[in-house]
Design an enzyme around this catalytic site. Structure first.
Site, PDB file in Angstrom:
ATOM      1  N   CYS A 193       0.947  -1.281  -0.011  1.00 42.97           N
ATOM      2  CA  CYS A 193       0.014  -0.141   0.022  1.00 42.97           C
ATOM      3  C   CYS A 193       0.795   1.200   0.121  1.00 42.97           C
ATOM      4  O   CYS A 193       0.562   2.274  -0.612  1.00 42.97           O
ATOM      5  CB  CYS A 193      -0.924   0.066   1.206  1.00 42.97           C
ATOM      6  N   ASP A 194       2.027   1.052   0.811  1.00 38.63           N
ATOM      7  CA  ASP A 194       2.850   2.616   0.837  1.00 38.63           C
ATOM      8  C   ASP A 194       3.442   2.818  -0.374  1.00 38.63           C
ATOM      9  O   ASP A 194       3.353   3.761  -1.075  1.00 38.63           O
ATOM     10  CB  ASP A 194       4.066   1.994   1.654  1.00 38.63           C
TER      11      ASP A 194
END
Length: 172
Positions: free
Chosen positions: A65-66
């Protein structure tokens, strides 16, 4: 009763159940209400008349996600003032604000679906087992139609960035 769909998404190979309807390219984008980092409501209608790139993630505090949000911030956020880039998760708004500050992400607006799970249920992206959103990317045109949609089948995989960005560029 909320519709349940199985066999579409996995996490580390384990199947998850999605709650809500199946959406497709060509559908009118369902309305939703989420909250921004200051707990103010944000709706799809707030960006009416603009192109919307909506990235959906389980949690900003995970490596994939990062990476995903940083990449969309870098590649999409500066394309046009006519483009709105949202990232929606069920992370608390305070955590989203902290993450954006630490990551230097300013071109993507993080929004939280934690209160009502309204987005997840309207877009069929809420996972029953985890109560997190599945990974997906949507592009919605100025008229509110979904013109690009990728539901990432394995939650720990990254989306097709090039295809999503190409769909956005065609609309700008």
């Amino acid at each position: 009763m909320t519709k349940e769909r199985t066999g579409i998404v996995t996490i580390h190979g384990n199947p998850l159940t999605l709650l809500g309807p199946e959406i497709s390219v060509g559908d009118q984008a369902p309305p939703f209400t989420v909250v921004d980092n200051d707990l103010k409501p944000v709706t799809l209608n707030d960006s009416k008349g603009r192109v919307r790139l909506i990235t959906v993630v389980p949690s900003l505090d995970t490596p994939v996600c990062d990476t995903m949000i940083r990449r969309f911030n870098e590649e999409a956020a500066g394309l046009s003032d006519d483009l709105v880039v949202y990232t929606i998760s069920v992370d608390l708004p305070f955590a989203q604000k902290r993450w954006c500050g630490a990551a230097g992400v300013e071109g993507v607006q993080t929004l939280s679906d934690y209160q009502e799970l309204d987005f997840g249920l309207h877009y069929g992206l809420l996972t029953k087992e985890l109560k997190l959103l599945a990974r997906a990317v949507l592009v919605i045109n100025r008229a509110g139609k979904i013109v690009y949609y990728q539901l990432v089948n394995e939650v720990v995989d990254e989306p097709d960035y090039a295809a999503a960005l190409e769909a956005v560029k065609k609309l700008l």
